[in-house]
Design an enzyme around this catalytic site. Sequence first.
Site, PDB file in Angstrom:
ATOM      1  CE1 TYR A  93      32.475  41.445   1.020  1.00 26.72           C
ATOM      2  CE2 TYR A  93      34.330  42.470   2.258  1.00 26.72           C
ATOM      3  CZ  TYR A  93      33.783  41.759   1.004  1.00 26.72           C
ATOM      4  OH  TYR A  93      34.662  41.704  -0.137  1.00 26.72           O
ATOM      5  CG  ASP A 142      37.986  43.055  -0.187  1.00 33.48           C
ATOM      6  OD1 ASP A 142      39.029  43.231  -0.368  1.00 33.48           O
ATOM      7  OD2 ASP A 142      37.281  42.234  -0.152  1.00 33.48           O
ATOM      8  CG  ASP A 195      42.634  43.155  -3.908  1.00 37.49           C
ATOM      9  OD1 ASP A 195      42.875  43.669  -2.684  1.00 37.49           O
ATOM     10  OD2 ASP A 195      42.381  42.138  -3.830  1.00 37.49           O
TER      11      ASP A 195
END
Length: 327
Positions: free
Chosen positions: A121, A220, A224
């Site tokens: 990112y 990330d 989840d």
Amino acid sequence: MSCRGAEKRVALVRGDGVGPEVIDAALAVLEAAGADLEFVPVELGYGRWKRTGKAMAEEDLELIKSCHCVLFGAVTTPPDPDYRSVLLALRKGLDLYANIRPFSAPGLDFVIVRENTEGMYSGVERLDQEEATTLRVITSRGSLRIAERACAIASKREKLAIVHKSNVLKSDTLFLRICEETARRWGVPFENMLVDAAAYNLVINPKRFDVIVTTNLFGDILSDEAAGVVGGLGLCPSANLGDNYALFEPIHGSAPDIAGRGIANPVGAIRSAAMMLDWLGEAGKARMIEEAVEWALGQGVRTPDLGGSCSTEEVAEAVSNRLAWSD
């Protein structure tokens, strides 16, 4: 808007989709807990971008910097090359390098510490007709400060798992080396684990984990997955921390498919508000909120994503009432 005074300024970002609904629920619970806060509304996100062409402006960042921290709902990030992610911009602009995501369920209690400002990112990308590239950036500075943050947490718990993919991604050799050196210096028991093995073990043996530290994209995805293990995205809070600023948000997205229906799970937002209170030095009130949430869930006060039939507002009301009984 304020909760009993104006001691601490909190930038309030309701955002898109279910963001405003879960934030309103969190505000009701904060008021019931007696939080002494001044809220400064800041409009950011996809809705603003569609209306004005800007999801966030420089003056918004300066306003946020004038506050102690941010309470954040959710924003929609469309697959549009002209749209710049609000969350990535905030993480970069406020240097929120540590994403702390706690997960708990009966018999489970672990934390994922995710590097938040670099890796996949990095924002260094190129897109043309024949090729698209994203530069994965791992730095010694970024690795060291997330390793320090993870070791500080692990030193008060049991052990650390360093999750990486250094057998394929050579940039991860730097991350792994710095994390291992830091853990040794802290005297924290640790193991290192490939990310695919970590993903597998999160499903078949989640009790193996206590504190996980990893890079941006891996954190990330794994968080989840962890949310699924403990019951769902709607339950899970997070803190984005830097040395000077902090942002608190549920880990779920904006869920536009259920926006406006009053059924969004507000527990992640409420727990994020509790994490914010703890960061602001109100640990007692934070614990009260956590206990009230656990009580409400135990009484079957649940939104449809958890198999219940309660509305967003009803969950917030149950938690708030429990807090009132605790006074």
